[in-house]
Design a protein around this motif. Structure first.
Motif, PDB file in Angstrom:
ATOM      1  N   ILE A 213      38.029  32.891  41.237  1.00  0.00           N
ATOM      2  CA  ILE A 213      37.861  32.139  42.472  1.00  0.00           C
ATOM      3  C   ILE A 213      36.541  32.543  43.109  1.00  0.00           C
ATOM      4  N   THR A 214      35.695  31.560  43.391  1.00  0.00           N
ATOM      5  CA  THR A 214      34.473  31.796  44.152  1.00  0.00           C
ATOM      6  C   THR A 214      34.608  31.081  45.490  1.00  0.00           C
ATOM      7  N   ARG A 215      34.365  31.818  46.564  1.00  0.00           N
ATOM      8  CA  ARG A 215      34.433  31.227  47.900  1.00  0.00           C
ATOM      9  C   ARG A 215      33.107  31.428  48.607  1.00  0.00           C
ATOM     10  N   ARG A 216      32.533  30.324  49.040  1.00  0.00           N
ATOM     11  CA  ARG A 216      31.306  30.380  49.833  1.00  0.00           C
ATOM     12  C   ARG A 216      31.668  30.481  51.317  1.00  0.00           C
ATOM     13  N   ASN A 217      30.721  30.887  52.148  1.00  0.00           N
ATOM     14  CA  ASN A 217      30.971  31.108  53.585  1.00  0.00           C
ATOM     15  C   ASN A 217      32.087  32.127  53.801  1.00  0.00           C
ATOM     16  N   TYR A 218      32.098  33.148  52.963  1.00  0.00           N
ATOM     17  CA  TYR A 218      33.092  34.218  53.054  1.00  0.00           C
ATOM     18  C   TYR A 218      32.781  35.095  54.255  1.00  0.00           C
ATOM     19  N   PHE A 277      37.095  41.622  37.940  1.00  0.00           N
ATOM     20  CA  PHE A 277      35.726  41.623  38.461  1.00  0.00           C
ATOM     21  C   PHE A 277      35.744  41.161  39.911  1.00  0.00           C
ATOM     22  N   ILE A 278      34.913  41.799  40.757  1.00  0.00           N
ATOM     23  CA  ILE A 278      34.703  41.357  42.138  1.00  0.00           C
ATOM     24  C   ILE A 278      33.225  41.536  42.463  1.00  0.00           C
ATOM     25  N   ASN A 279      32.635  40.519  43.073  1.00  0.00           N
ATOM     26  CA  ASN A 279      31.269  40.633  43.570  1.00  0.00           C
ATOM     27  C   ASN A 279      31.158  39.849  44.874  1.00  0.00           C
ATOM     28  N   SER A 280      30.666  40.504  45.923  1.00  0.00           N
ATOM     29  CA  SER A 280      30.453  39.854  47.211  1.00  0.00           C
ATOM     30  C   SER A 280      29.004  40.035  47.593  1.00  0.00           C
ATOM     31  N   SER A 281      28.301  38.916  47.823  1.00  0.00           N
ATOM     32  CA  SER A 281      26.874  38.982  48.108  1.00  0.00           C
ATOM     33  C   SER A 281      26.456  37.786  48.941  1.00  0.00           C
ATOM     34  N   ILE A 287      35.830  36.511  42.547  1.00  0.00           N
ATOM     35  CA  ILE A 287      36.841  37.423  42.036  1.00  0.00           C
ATOM     36  C   ILE A 287      37.401  36.868  40.734  1.00  0.00           C
ATOM     37  N   VAL A 288      37.766  37.761  39.822  1.00  0.00           N
ATOM     38  CA  VAL A 288      38.456  37.386  38.585  1.00  0.00           C
ATOM     39  C   VAL A 288      39.651  38.315  38.435  1.00  0.00           C
ATOM     40  N   TYR A 289      40.844  37.734  38.278  1.00  0.00           N
ATOM     41  CA  TYR A 289      42.077  38.497  38.107  1.00  0.00           C
ATOM     42  C   TYR A 289      42.851  37.965  36.908  1.00  0.00           C
ATOM     43  N   GLU A 290      43.733  38.829  36.383  1.00  0.00           N
ATOM     44  CA  GLU A 290      44.546  38.466  35.231  1.00  0.00           C
ATOM     45  C   GLU A 290      46.013  38.752  35.527  1.00  0.00           C
ATOM     46  N   LEU A 291      46.890  37.861  35.067  1.00  0.00           N
ATOM     47  CA  LEU A 291      48.334  38.008  35.243  1.00  0.00           C
ATOM     48  C   LEU A 291      49.012  37.951  33.882  1.00  0.00           C
ATOM     49  N   GLN A 292      49.716  39.022  33.526  1.00  0.00           N
ATOM     50  CA  GLN A 292      50.499  39.037  32.300  1.00  0.00           C
ATOM     51  C   GLN A 292      51.871  38.414  32.560  1.00  0.00           C
ATOM     52  N   ASP A 293      52.536  37.977  31.488  1.00  0.00           N
ATOM     53  CA  ASP A 293      53.884  37.408  31.588  1.00  0.00           C
ATOM     54  C   ASP A 293      53.937  36.271  32.600  1.00  0.00           C
ATOM     55  N   GLN A 294      52.966  35.352  32.498  1.00  0.00           N
ATOM     56  CA  GLN A 294      52.876  34.285  33.486  1.00  0.00           C
ATOM     57  C   GLN A 294      54.082  33.355  33.459  1.00  0.00           C
ATOM     58  N   GLU A 295      54.852  33.368  32.363  1.00  0.00           N
ATOM     59  CA  GLU A 295      56.018  32.486  32.332  1.00  0.00           C
ATOM     60  C   GLU A 295      57.066  32.909  33.372  1.00  0.00           C
ATOM     61  N   LEU A 296      57.000  34.153  33.855  1.00  0.00           N
ATOM     62  CA  LEU A 296      57.956  34.612  34.852  1.00  0.00           C
ATOM     63  C   LEU A 296      57.693  34.012  36.228  1.00  0.00           C
TER      64      LEU A 296
END
Length: 341
Positions: A213-218, A277-281, A287-296
């Motif tokens: 997710i990239t958000r501008r005007n953060y 990964f996270i970068n704020s500038s 941000i980049v996140y990962e979720l295991q067992d997404q079927e749950l």
């Protein structure tokens, strides 16, 4: 001086001009070699490190005015550390050309751990870093200060981009783009934008979902997306938790929205998003996140990604919201305007 000398010299110069400067490092073959491309006139530079530790701790310097390709295919081949073949050699970085494209392939396990990479700065030249093996780019430092071209890191290996540190100019708007893919088992992927939000989503292997997710005007505040067109259903929120929850570290969490009111927003405890990964500038956060067992989750991520892929502009698959006030990371009511229509 014999004619044969001139013929031999001409052949050497011809080969150098035709193929550029090349270093092929295997085992201890480059232990006492300076991996610096400095031909005059400038030539393309290629450095390959094919065996375990072949270029461990070696400084690699590309010609400043030509394309450079560095391939680290052996395990630990280009990691930063003491050179096992020459223990007195200092810990040193990889320096791309300032005036040429740069391609760095970290395709061996642990191949570029803690590598310190300086990217091109002139005329929009590209800096592409491929991390396609286990832990291949962990703790990497990417110096993109002054970069005018795209700086891309492809994190397709298992846990390949943990704790990457990008160094950017304060005036750059998110100088490093993380492309999260899984070459061997990616099922679906999609990307799109709405308002100040851009979302990339990948289904990888049987049960893993990765979201960027990239958000501008953060404004250093909480934000989230709901995977529906009506603000009801599964939500992914970057927050420290609700007012009524125990305070959590700032991160991505899953919630279920059953009604459009605060009391009906419920934290899903058994779903854990892992930070990649996270970068704020300069007012933009990625941000980049990962979720295991997404079927749950009970969420049909496949349908969502298909919708993203087919629409391209996120007409329906998600809605968004963010905090009513800057510097507010506790999840509260967003107000009447800080949400998607």
């Amino acid at each position: 001086m014999s004619p044969s000398y001139f013929i031999s010299l001409s052949i050497i110069l011809f080969l150098q001009n035709a193929y550029g400067e090349t270093f092929n490092c295997a085992a201890a073959s480059c232990a006492n070699t300076t991996l610096t491309c400095d031909a005059d006139p400038p030539q393309p530079c290629t450095i390959t490190c094919t065996t375990d530790g072949a270029c461990l701790g070696k400084e690699m310097t590309c010609n400043p005015d030509e394309r450079c390709d560095i391939s680290c295919s052996g395990p630990n081949s280009c990691s930063i550390g003491t050179n096992q073949f020459n223990p007195t050699e200092a810990i040193t970085p990889m320096t791309c050309p300032s005036n040429g494209d740069c391609e760095i392939d970290c395709i061996g396990d642990n191949s570029c751990i803690a590598a310190n990479i300086t990217c091109p700065t002139l005329d929009g030249f590209q800096c592409n870093i491929k991390c396609s093996a286990t832990n291949s780019c962990d703790d990497m430092i990417i110096n993109a200060k002054g970069a005018t071209g795209t700086v891309t890191v492809d994190c397709s290996g298992d846990n390949s981009c943990s704790n990457i540190t990008p160094i950017c100019d304060s005036g750059q708007d998110g100088c490093v783009t993380i492309q999260v893919t899984e070459a061997e088992c990616v099922g679906l992927s999609g990307t799109g934008s709405v308002g100040d939000f851009t979302v990339d989503m990948d289904l990888v292997c049987p049960s893993t979902v990765r979201v960027g997710i990239t958000r501008r005007n953060y404004a250093d505040d909480w934000f989230g997306i709901v995977l529906s067109k009506d603000m009801l259903g599964h939500a992914m929120v970057y927050t420290e938790g609700k007012e009524t929850d125990a305070t959590r570290p700032l991160g991505l969490y899953s919630y279920e929205n059953t009604l459009r009111q605060r009391s009906a927003v419920t934290y899903i405890e058994n779903l854990t998003w892992t930070e990649i990964f996270i970068n704020s500038s300069n007012g933009t956060i990625s941000i980049v996140y990962e979720l295991q067992d997404q079927e749950l989750t009970g969420v049909d991520f496949g349908a969502i990604v298909n919708n993203i892929t087919n629409n391209g502009t996120y007409r329906q698959p998600f809605t968004w919201a963010f905090a009513a006030n800057p510097n507010e990371n506790v999840l509260k009511y967003h107000g009447g305007t800080n949400r998607a229509n």
